[in-house]
Design a protein around this motif. Structure first.
Motif, PDB file in Angstrom:
ATOM      1  N   VAL A 140       0.836  -1.208   0.000  1.00 53.77           N
ATOM      2  CA  VAL A 140       0.000   0.000   0.000  1.00 53.77           C
ATOM      3  C   VAL A 140       0.867   1.253   0.000  1.00 53.77           C
ATOM      4  N   ALA A 141       1.975   1.218   0.742  1.00 54.31           N
ATOM      5  CA  ALA A 141       2.878   2.371   0.787  1.00 54.31           C
ATOM      6  C   ALA A 141       3.457   2.656  -0.608  1.00 54.31           C
ATOM      7  N   GLY A 144       0.964   4.291  -2.714  1.00 57.59           N
ATOM      8  CA  GLY A 144       0.893   5.705  -2.357  1.00 57.59           C
ATOM      9  C   GLY A 144       2.011   6.525  -2.962  1.00 57.59           C
ATOM     10  N   PHE A 147       1.189   7.088  -6.585  1.00 53.98           N
ATOM     11  CA  PHE A 147       0.101   8.066  -6.643  1.00 53.98           C
ATOM     12  C   PHE A 147       0.635   9.481  -6.419  1.00 53.98           C
ATOM     13  N   LEU A 148       1.522   9.639  -5.453  1.00 54.04           N
ATOM     14  CA  LEU A 148       2.080  10.954  -5.136  1.00 54.04           C
ATOM     15  C   LEU A 148       2.898  11.507  -6.303  1.00 54.04           C
ATOM     16  N   ASN A 191      -0.437  13.210   1.174  1.00 53.08           N
ATOM     17  CA  ASN A 191       0.055  11.915   0.719  1.00 53.08           C
ATOM     18  C   ASN A 191       1.096  11.328   1.655  1.00 53.08           C
ATOM     19  N   LEU A 194      -0.916   9.719   4.251  1.00 51.24           N
ATOM     20  CA  LEU A 194      -1.486   8.460   3.782  1.00 51.24           C
ATOM     21  C   LEU A 194      -0.436   7.356   3.701  1.00 51.24           C
ATOM     22  N   ILE A 195       0.763   7.712   3.243  1.00 48.07           N
ATOM     23  CA  ILE A 195       1.832   6.706   3.151  1.00 48.07           C
ATOM     24  C   ILE A 195       2.217   6.209   4.542  1.00 48.07           C
ATOM     25  N   SER A 198      -0.514   4.011   5.816  1.00 51.31           N
ATOM     26  CA  SER A 198      -0.502   2.688   5.181  1.00 51.31           C
ATOM     27  C   SER A 198       0.484   1.740   5.850  1.00 51.31           C
ATOM     28  N   ALA A 205      -5.943   3.188   4.719  1.00 53.09           N
ATOM     29  CA  ALA A 205      -5.234   4.015   3.738  1.00 53.09           C
ATOM     30  C   ALA A 205      -5.786   3.780   2.336  1.00 53.09           C
ATOM     31  N   TYR A 209      -7.584   6.367  -0.273  1.00 47.81           N
ATOM     32  CA  TYR A 209      -7.168   6.574  -1.660  1.00 47.81           C
ATOM     33  C   TYR A 209      -8.366   6.522  -2.603  1.00 47.81           C
TER      34      TYR A 209
END
Length: 227
Positions: A140-141, A144, A147-148, A191, A194-195, A198, A205, A209
């Motif tokens: 998940v990290a 992220g 995504f960032l 973000n 969120l990271i 996660s 998380a 997203y």
């Protein structure tokens, strides 16, 4: 300087050849003027095609529930797919608005940024497959992080596109620069949170997203402005 025997002076040509050469130069000049417009069309088509392929690859990663015991995992994979789908769809919508409202004649810089953006976004199927296989904090990290990076590249595309549109207005350039800095700062802050989240609660998380693009799409904020 001695002229090469293969080189010709313009006056060496006949009137008919001069006229043809003049026509070719005019056509070349017209083609150069239309190049940004053609690049605008091709970039949009390229974005549409790549994002459609990304979504197609992701949906193919969903494994059917052969037995009832696999049904829970099947539903979980569908949820992960929907999260990535809305993330990609929101990126597509943002770029659609950018190319519709102020990126009319994209430069080579915008094209390069767009290529890097699509290259980064193309990693989402791998990240999604990773999460489907193992919903670990590390998976998940990494989702992220991808995504960032995509979000920052998207803002850079918007920034340079808006800056070119407003290049004759010093005040507008200041507004664009401040808005861009504020956007990047907020994006980095959210973000990073969120990271970090996660790494402790990956499922929450991933839900967030999903919330971000859905909220951004359903409740747009100042999308009618340049940035």
């Amino acid at each position: 300087m001695r002229r090469n025997k293969h080189q010709h002076n313009f006056n060496d040509f006949s009137d008919q050849e001069k006229e043809k050469l003049k026509t070719v130069r005019q056509e070349l000049t017209q083609a150069q003027k239309k190049e940004p417009e053609r690049l605008w069309e091709h970039l949009q088509a390229f974005n549409d095609g790549v994002m459609a392929i990304i979504i197609t690859i992701i949906v193919l990663e969903i494994q059917p529930a052969i037995h009832e015991v696999h049904y829970e995992q099947f539903i979980a994979n569908i949820i992960v797919f929907l999260i990535t789908f809305f993330v990609v769809a929101d990126f597509w919508y943002d770029l659609h608005l950018a190319f519709s409202y102020y990126i009319f004649k994209p430069t080579k810089t915008i094209a390069i940024l767009d290529f890097f953006f699509l290259a980064d976004l193309s990693l989402l199927p791998v990240m999604t497959k990773w999460i489907m296989a193992e919903s670990s904090t590390f998976a998940v990290a990494n989702f992220g992080i991808v995504f960032l990076i995509a979000k920052i590249l998207e803002y850079l595309i918007q920034y340079f596109g808006a800056k070119k549109t407003a290049k004759y207005s010093q005040i507008m350039n200041i507004i664009i620069s401040r808005s861009f800095i504020r956007k990047v700062a907020v994006t980095l802050f959210l973000n990073v949170i969120l990271i970090v989240l996660s790494l402790f609660i990956p499922r929450i998380a991933m839900i967030l997203y999903l919330v971000i693009p859905v909220t951004s799409f359903l409740f747009p904020v100042k999308r009618n402005k340049i940035v």
